[in-house]
Design a protein around this motif. Structure first.
Motif, short mmCIF file in Angstrom:
data_model
loop_
_atom_site.label_atom_id
_atom_site.label_comp_id
_atom_site.label_asym_id
_atom_site.label_seq_id
_atom_site.Cartn_x
_atom_site.Cartn_y
_atom_site.Cartn_z
N GLU A 27 11.90 -85.82 -1.84
CA GLU A 27 10.64 -86.01 -2.67
C GLU A 27 10.06 -84.54 -3.13
O GLU A 27 9.65 -84.45 -4.15
N ARG A 76 12.26 -83.72 -5.97
CA ARG A 76 11.89 -84.54 -7.37
C ARG A 76 10.67 -84.05 -7.83
O ARG A 76 10.52 -83.72 -9.31
N ILE A 95 10.53 -82.66 -11.87
CA ILE A 95 9.33 -83.11 -12.82
C ILE A 95 8.71 -82.10 -13.42
O ILE A 95 8.73 -81.82 -14.73
N LEU A 111 5.44 -90.62 -9.65
CA LEU A 111 7.01 -90.74 -10.07
C LEU A 111 7.92 -90.42 -9.00
O LEU A 111 8.85 -90.94 -8.59
N ALA A 112 7.38 -89.39 -8.33
CA ALA A 112 8.26 -88.62 -7.27
C ALA A 112 8.46 -89.32 -6.17
O ALA A 112 9.24 -89.42 -5.31
N ASP A 132 8.56 -92.77 -5.63
CA ASP A 132 8.82 -93.97 -5.88
C ASP A 132 10.70 -93.56 -5.37
O ASP A 132 11.44 -92.61 -5.57
N LYS A 144 13.41 -94.82 -6.12
CA LYS A 144 14.22 -94.94 -7.02
C LYS A 144 14.57 -93.63 -7.37
O LYS A 144 15.72 -93.34 -8.32
N SER A 145 13.56 -92.64 -7.47
CA SER A 145 13.66 -91.52 -8.35
C SER A 145 14.56 -90.46 -7.19
O SER A 145 14.69 -89.20 -7.68
N LEU A 166 15.80 -90.38 -12.18
CA LEU A 166 14.65 -89.52 -12.40
C LEU A 166 14.73 -88.70 -13.86
O LEU A 166 13.77 -88.73 -14.66
N LEU A 175 9.01 -97.68 -13.69
CA LEU A 175 8.96 -97.69 -12.28
C LEU A 175 9.08 -99.16 -12.03
O LEU A 175 9.44 -99.49 -10.72
#
Length: 891
Positions: free
Chosen positions: A424, A427, A431, A450-451, A453, A455-456, A462, A486
């Motif tokens: 994270e 990520r 970003i 966003l970070a 999640d 899936k990122s 991402l 997302l």
């Protein structure tokens, strides 16, 4: 009128000279000007030009970015009307951010005005940012005068020194829209007059598309002027630029994992690293970005080192291994000013490649090769072209997904660096870094959303979401867009949303059609083919054709997810392919129609390698069996279809037609129609010879025998040379061998070995072929000691010769077989394992040339009671046989 004052060495210059101005600008930049980047600042008002700004970002700038990449230049547009947070605006940071970014973008500037003068920051807001006052003391007077931020940008970027703003352009929307207060209108009119008086280009536009065309034209001309050479670029410069541009796009906002970096540093500085470092991971895990980062990292710390980067699919070089080797040799030739010519044939290139590497001495030499799995052809994927032993100063770093290249490399005692999901913290850094490249930003809450999640954790997921956020025209609503993306369950779902957005931006018809065409193709399509196919068999005369401009904009927008090989465009990963299939080709009938369209299109072209690559495959995918049959018996296409590199593919097509059409009658009919009995010609002789070869591949030895006899008779009638006739007779001997008629085979081989020895010499490949064939035949006749002596002498001659020989592996295989028969199992295993190793390197791990050697190894292992190893070996041989030959083949 507002007059800006510039700070320089503590003094205030109300009207600085061009020299003083430029000196100030370049001395205060946070980053140096980069001649490999076109970084352009876009200044405009907020809400009245949203549509225009979004059009530029989605429809114009992707095309400009692609044009720049072709010249090794990175294009970055800076539109600060998106991405500045409320906190920054409240504290006055928005102004400083704009001015700092103008400095970074100099001398490139786009100013757009509609019917609004724009937001004017309050004096007290300016006072909140101490750094702003310190760096730009004139800003207080500007704020006190009520200047809008747009006028501040126009002034600071261009108007106070237009002579230095060589890349500045103004665009004014023609009157006709709602006008605001009289005071603002007067200020707006004054600003437009000052812009026109600057003598920088000032254009007017009536519509969004007209603005797009004006900007496109101006930037193209700018690129031509700024990145132009009087002499055509050399091959190496074009190749190098393509790879540098690709690497730059992958490095953007990349945050390296320190564990990866330490692993690489240990490898690069190791005393004896003769095996490669392989970066492995699933598609989308960030391998290309890591390769690009490591190459740049090493050069930063070792500026004098020799570093070559090759990203498969980044340039238009061939998609097999020859493109990789040729690029590396070109770089070595250029670096060392070598006059030696680089071999033109693929085989010679592979043979001499180790000697080219050895030319680089007394300096650090790193070779990066990205995406080995993207190579095409068994010989490429088997990696026999990569030397097993490297000079001590050479470090090879490559990347690949799971599959044949990785399996081949693992046999070399490699060092493997496996990619892992990003955490994270990484990520969040990505970003901030990625959007910061465009001077955009998310709030802390949005970044966390966003970070956090899971899936990122996928770099591709991402990066794709960030690309989608970057092109939003406005900052408002960005959080809902993050949530929207997302909602995707995985990468496939994400790309469905990307396709949906692209349909909205470019039109559903063009997106669906272009994506369907790429999905339907076997090896990708060129831009010319895409244009032709889009307009091929239009439904009605009223259908709007797609233009090259339309296509360029769409392809440029998807550039990060596409790959270019051999001048053709395809999907860089399967996530987009799967999304296209789900969205546009959910029904079998639609898929069949798509394949039929491509097959029909290629049928209209003259016979070529490109046509025979695509047309029969398309008919097979569409399950149009009659059309497939007609293609396979096309007498003009047959020589290419039955060529050595395609003969097993041709057999595969006929296996699909089994029970529908008879291969024997169809080909005999083809010969009889085009070459009636009694009429002899060179074309007939060559067709008969090729057909006989194919019958051998099919295991139809009686048909092969009668066909090659006709070819021999034809050659004799036409007065062919003794060597040409001898080569045809050799094929007859091979057929007798396959039929177990060893006496007849040995008679032919014995006669021909004398002919070739006398006319071509003992080391000619054709002579070695005949001796090899005679040796194994003698073994089957029970004359094994005679066979061992004959083959051993031939093997000694080959190994004494300095030139590598393609005949080595068959000799090893035959000697192994005969030693097996003589109960010399250990000797047989040693020989056959060497043979298998050579075949795997040169032809891949699933080559049909492995079937017989694996069979021989299985026998030897069984005779030594190594039943488990023997069973595993037989299973591998059977697997290859079934894949290429089918259940009913004699082998």
């Amino acid at each position: 009128m507002m007059v800006l004052k510039y700070e320089n060495s503590g003094a205030i210059h109300p009207n600085p000279s061009p020299t003083a101005f430029v000196s100030h600008v370049y001395n205060t930049l946070d980053v140096p000007q980069n001649q490999s980047e076109l970084r352009i600042f876009v200044s405009s008002t907020f809400h009245d030009l949203e549509e225009e700004r979004e059009y530029l970002v989605k429809r114009v700038f992707p095309e400009i970015r692609q044009l720049c990449r072709e010249r090794g230049v990175e294009f970055t547009e800076i539109d600060l009307r998106w991405g500045l947070t409320e906190e920054e605006a409240t504290h006055g940071k928005i102004i400083r951010t704009c001015l700092e970014e103008i400095d970074r973008c100099r001398p490139y500037f786009i100013g757009i005005l509609g019917e609004r003068y724009g937001w004017s920051p309050k004096f007290h807001e300016v006072q909140k940012d101490a750094d702003l006052i310190r760096k730009y003391p004139w800003i207080e007077d500007a704020a006190a005068d009520g200047a809008s931020i747009v006028e501040m940008e126009f002034d600071y970027g261009v108007l106070q020194n237009p002579a230095a703003a060589i890349g500045a352009y103004f665009y004014f929307r023609k009157p006709g829209h709602r006008r605001v207060s009289d005071e603002s209108s007067k200020k707006l009119d004054t600003l437009k007059k000052r812009a026109r008086a600057s003598k920088r280009p000032a254009r007017e536009f009536s519509s969004t598309t007209e603005l797009g065309e004006l900007v496109r034209r101006d930037l193209k001309q700018l690129i031509e002027e700024q990145w132009y050479t009087n002499e055509p670029s050399s091959i190496i410069n074009l190749e190098r630029s393509a790879h540098e541009a690709f690497a730059s796009s992958r490095r953007r906002a990349y945050i390296v994992n320190p564990v990866y970096l330490k692993h690489f540093d240990r490898f690069a500085e190791g005393a004896n690293e003769s095996t490669p470092l392989v970066i492995s991971g699933i598609s989308g895990s960030g391998k290309s970005s890591l390769i690009a980062y490591l190459a740049k990292h090493y050069l930063r710390h070792n500026p004098d080192a020799f570093v070559i980067e090759h990203y498969i699919g980044a340039s238009t070089t061939t998609s097999d291994y020859s493109g990789v080797l040729r690029h590396i040799c070109l770089e070595i030739k250029d670096r060392l000013s070598i006059e030696d010519e680089i071999p033109t044939s693929t085989e010679e290139l592979a043979q001499t490649f180790p000697s080219w590497l050895a030319k680089v001495q007394n300096e650090k030499f790193l070779v990066f090769i990205d995406a080995l799995n993207q190579l095409e052809g068994g010989a490429s994927l088997g990696l026999g072209w990569l030397p097993e032993y490297l000079p001590p100063n050479v470090r090879l770093i490559c990347s690949t997904t799971e599959g044949e290249p990785l399996e081949a490399l693992r046999k070399r005692n490699l060092q493997e660096l496996k990619m892992h999901p990003i955490d994270e913290d990484e990520r969040e850094s990505i970003i901030v870094r990625f959007l910061g490249e465009y001077h955009k930003a998310l709030s802390h809450k949005q970044t966390k959303l966003l970070a956090s999640d899971p899936k990122s954790a996928s770099p591709l997921f991402l990066r794709t979401v960030l690309e989608e956020l970057r092109i939003l025209g406005i900052f408002e609503g960005v959080e809902s867009h993050i949530s929207h993306y997302l909602e995707a369950g995985d990468l496939n779902d994400l790309f469905k949303l990307v396709l949906e957005r692209m349909e909205h931006d470019y039109g559903e018809l063009i997106v669906a059609e272009i994506m369907t065409l790429l999905w339907s193709s076997r090896h990708g399509l060129s831009e010319t083919e895409l244009l032709d196919l889009f307009n091929f068999n239009a439904v009605s005369p009223d259908d709007q054709p797609v233009t090259r401009l339309d296509l360029s904009m769409l392809l440029s927008a998807l550039d990060f997810h596409l790959i270019r090989k051999d001048g053709r465009i395809g999907f860089f990963h399967n996530y987009l392919r799967d999304a296209v299939e789900t969205r546009y080709l959910s029904e079998g009938t639609i898929k069949c129609a798509a394949h039929c369209k491509l097959a029909t299109y290629f049928r209209t072209h003259p016979v070529s390698k490109r046509r025979v690559d695509e047309e029969p495959w398309q008919w097979q995918q569409a399950e149009e069996w009659e059309e497939l049959r007609d293609t396979l018996v096309d007498v003009e296409a047959f020589p290419l279809l039955a060529s050595k590199e395609r003969q097993y593919e041709l057999l595969g097509y006929w296996r699909k037609l089994k029970g529908k059409y008879d291969i024997t009658s169809e080909y005999l009919k083809m010969i009889n129609i085009f070459y009636p009995n009694g009429i002899q010609s060179l074309n007939k002789q060559e067709s008969l010879s090729i057909l006989s070869d194919f019958f051998v591949v099919c295991g139809m030895y009686d048909l092969a025998e009668s066909t090659i006899i006709q070819a021999i008779d034809c050659a004799k009638y036409l007065g062919g040379s003794s060597i040409k006739i001898a080569k045809l007779e050799e094929k007859l001997g091979d057929i007798y061998f396959h039929k177990s008629e060893y006496e007849l085979a040995e008679q032919i081989y014995s006669k021909l070995s004398e002919t070739f020895m006398a006319e071509l010499g003992p080391l000619d490949p054709q002579t070695i072929d005949i001796i090899n064939s005679r040796g194994i035949t003698l073994g089957f006749l029970g004359r094994r000691q005679e066979a061992i002596m004959l083959l051993s002498e031939c093997l000694h001659n080959i190994q004494s010769d300095l030139q590598p020989s393609q005949n080595l592996s068959p000799l090893l295989a035959n000697l192994a077989h005969i030693n097996n028969e003589e109960h010399q199992y250990d000797r047989a295993i040693d020989l056959i394992e060497k043979c298998i190793s050579i075949v795997e390197r040169e032809n891949g791990l699933e080559s049909t040339l492995l079937i017989q050697p694996l069979h021989t190894l299985g026998i030897a292992l069984r005779n030594l009671d190594e039943f488990s190893k023997s069973k595993k070996t037989y299973k591998r041989a059977v697997s290859i046989s079934l894949k290429y030959l089918g259940h009913s083949h004699p082998l």
